[in-house]
Each structure stands twice: as C-alpha cells, then as structure tokens.
Write a protein that holds these residues in place. Structure first.
Motif, PDB file in Angstrom:
ATOM      1  N   VAL A  24       0.855  -1.188   0.000  1.00  0.00           N
ATOM      2  CA  VAL A  24       0.000   0.000   0.000  1.00  0.00           C
ATOM      3  C   VAL A  24       0.888   1.235   0.000  1.00  0.00           C
ATOM      4  N   THR A  25       0.282   2.381  -0.212  1.00  0.00           N
ATOM      5  CA  THR A  25       1.043   3.628  -0.233  1.00  0.00           C
ATOM      6  C   THR A  25       1.191   4.194   1.179  1.00  0.00           C
ATOM      7  N   HIS A  26       2.173   5.083   1.313  1.00  0.00           N
ATOM      8  CA  HIS A  26       2.345   5.797   2.582  1.00  0.00           C
ATOM      9  C   HIS A  26       1.069   6.570   2.901  1.00  0.00           C
ATOM     10  N   ARG A  27       0.471   7.129   1.859  1.00  0.00           N
ATOM     11  CA  ARG A  27      -0.758   7.925   2.032  1.00  0.00           C
ATOM     12  C   ARG A  27      -1.880   7.080   2.630  1.00  0.00           C
ATOM     13  N   THR A  28      -2.017   5.852   2.159  1.00  0.00           N
ATOM     14  CA  THR A  28      -3.042   4.952   2.698  1.00  0.00           C
ATOM     15  C   THR A  28      -2.812   4.723   4.180  1.00  0.00           C
ATOM     16  N   ILE A  29      -1.589   4.446   4.552  1.00  0.00           N
ATOM     17  CA  ILE A  29      -1.274   4.192   5.961  1.00  0.00           C
ATOM     18  C   ILE A  29      -1.536   5.435   6.801  1.00  0.00           C
ATOM     19  N   ARG A  30      -1.133   6.599   6.301  1.00  0.00           N
ATOM     20  CA  ARG A  30      -1.378   7.843   7.043  1.00  0.00           C
ATOM     21  C   ARG A  30      -2.881   8.111   7.180  1.00  0.00           C
ATOM     22  N   HIS A  31      -3.655   7.759   6.143  1.00  0.00           N
ATOM     23  CA  HIS A  31      -5.114   7.922   6.200  1.00  0.00           C
ATOM     24  C   HIS A  31      -5.700   7.050   7.314  1.00  0.00           C
ATOM     25  N   TYR A  32      -5.284   5.795   7.365  1.00  0.00           N
ATOM     26  CA  TYR A  32      -5.782   4.906   8.414  1.00  0.00           C
ATOM     27  C   TYR A  32      -5.321   5.369   9.796  1.00  0.00           C
ATOM     28  N   GLU A  33      -4.139   5.961   9.853  1.00  0.00           N
ATOM     29  CA  GLU A  33      -3.658   6.521  11.115  1.00  0.00           C
ATOM     30  C   GLU A  33      -4.531   7.704  11.525  1.00  0.00           C
ATOM     31  N   ALA A  34      -4.849   8.571  10.572  1.00  0.00           N
ATOM     32  CA  ALA A  34      -5.692   9.738  10.865  1.00  0.00           C
ATOM     33  C   ALA A  34      -7.078   9.318  11.350  1.00  0.00           C
ATOM     34  N   LEU A  35      -7.563   8.179  10.870  1.00  0.00           N
ATOM     35  CA  LEU A  35      -8.862   7.668  11.297  1.00  0.00           C
ATOM     36  C   LEU A  35      -8.786   6.907  12.622  1.00  0.00           C
ATOM     37  N   GLY A  36      -7.572   6.726  13.126  1.00  0.00           N
ATOM     38  CA  GLY A  36      -7.400   6.017  14.398  1.00  0.00           C
ATOM     39  C   GLY A  36      -7.421   4.507  14.272  1.00  0.00           C
ATOM     40  N   LEU A  37      -7.319   3.997  13.055  1.00  0.00           N
ATOM     41  CA  LEU A  37      -7.328   2.549  12.861  1.00  0.00           C
ATOM     42  C   LEU A  37      -5.976   1.925  13.190  1.00  0.00           C
ATOM     43  N   VAL A  38      -4.918   2.686  13.026  1.00  0.00           N
ATOM     44  CA  VAL A  38      -3.585   2.289  13.482  1.00  0.00           C
ATOM     45  C   VAL A  38      -3.001   3.471  14.233  1.00  0.00           C
ATOM     46  N   SER A  39      -2.142   3.174  15.197  1.00  0.00           N
ATOM     47  CA  SER A  39      -1.541   4.281  15.967  1.00  0.00           C
ATOM     48  C   SER A  39      -0.079   3.947  16.259  1.00  0.00           C
ATOM     49  N   PRO A  40       0.752   4.159  15.254  1.00  0.00           N
ATOM     50  CA  PRO A  40       2.171   3.846  15.433  1.00  0.00           C
ATOM     51  C   PRO A  40       2.825   4.763  16.463  1.00  0.00           C
ATOM     52  N   GLU A  41       3.898   4.258  17.029  1.00  0.00           N
ATOM     53  CA  GLU A  41       4.703   5.057  17.958  1.00  0.00           C
ATOM     54  C   GLU A  41       5.394   6.162  17.164  1.00  0.00           C
ATOM     55  N   ARG A  42       5.537   7.329  17.780  1.00  0.00           N
ATOM     56  CA  ARG A  42       6.229   8.440  17.129  1.00  0.00           C
ATOM     57  C   ARG A  42       7.613   8.579  17.749  1.00  0.00           C
ATOM     58  N   ASP A  43       8.604   8.688  16.888  1.00  0.00           N
ATOM     59  CA  ASP A  43       9.980   8.950  17.307  1.00  0.00           C
ATOM     60  C   ASP A  43      10.424  10.164  16.508  1.00  0.00           C
ATOM     61  N   GLY A  44      10.143  11.358  17.041  1.00  0.00           N
ATOM     62  CA  GLY A  44      10.353  12.580  16.278  1.00  0.00           C
ATOM     63  C   GLY A  44       9.340  12.603  15.148  1.00  0.00           C
ATOM     64  N   THR A  45       9.833  12.668  13.911  1.00  0.00           N
ATOM     65  CA  THR A  45       8.927  12.666  12.759  1.00  0.00           C
ATOM     66  C   THR A  45       8.714  11.253  12.203  1.00  0.00           C
TER      67      THR A  45
END
Length: 134
Positions: A24-45
């Motif tokens: 999948v694209t980075h955009r797809t993953i970021r979209h699912y993150e924005a919807l709260g379906l995934v919530s990866p750990e943040r290490d800076g950016t």
C-alpha cells in the motif's frame, strides 16, 4: 502482498517498510492513522509500527478487500484489542460476514442478469446490422 505479522515478528518497522510489506502507499497508511485505525509510535517525525499496528493494518486491509465500510472495520479491529475471542464479538463478526455475503450474492445475481441482457442486446444489434448489409 499482505503477509500477516507472525508472533515472533517483534521488530518495529518504518512507514516505508510497512507500505512495502502490505503493498500500500504511505498515504493509505497515514489515512488509516488519521482515522485512528492504526496508531504507530512516534519517534520525532518517524512512525514506528509495532506488531500490534501491523496486525491491525492487516485486519483493516482484509476488511476493505471484503468490502466492509470503515466504520464496521473499526468495530471489528477494536474488538481485536478489547477481548479477543469473546463470544459476543465473534457472533458480531459472523453476523457481519453473513450480511456481506448476502450483499455479494445479490450483486453476483445482478451481474448475471446484466450480462444476459447485454448478450441479448448484442445478438439483436448484430442481427440488425447483418440485415442492413444485405
């Protein structure tokens, strides 16, 4: 190609690695993150996707392939975290599967009818065209 993360697969992955792993694209993953379906750990950016995030992404993508709306996918994915294997949750998922299957069966029947109508129309057009040629 989606490969379900294994129980021994504990190394966190970057968004680029996860995108490649799941096709999948980075955009797809970021979209699912924005919807709260995934919530990866943040290490800076940087986003670090742990096994839990990759399993959730796998469930989301599977749900999308099966045609489930995102809200239904959210409920099912959230159930994965709450109480996996609980009877009520499994019954809910089975009910959703039954509804989706019924919808797909109806669509298949509608497609068969449409194909038959197209065949009939095509045959008539060809016959009419043949009649005009003589």
């Amino acid at each position: 190609m989606t490969t379900r993360p294994s129980a021994t697969d504990t190394e966190p992955r970057t968004i680029a690695q996860v995108a490649e792993e799941f096709g999948v694209t980075h955009r797809t993953i970021r979209h699912y993150e924005a919807l709260g379906l995934v919530s990866p750990e943040r290490d800076g950016t940087r986003r670090l996707f742990h096994r839990r995030d990759r399993i959730r992404l796998d469930l989301v993508l599977r749900g999308r392939r099966l045609g489930f709306p995102l809200e239904e996918i959210r409920r099912i994915v959230d159930m994965y975290d709450d109480h996996p294997g609980e009877r009520g949750q499994l019954e809910y998922v089975l009910a959703q599967i039954d509804e989706r299957r019924a919808d797909l069966e109806q669509r298949r029947a509608d497609i068969e009818v449409a194909l038959t109508e197209l065949d009939t129309l095509e045959r008539r057009c060809r016959e009419d065209l043949e009649g005009l040629a003589h």
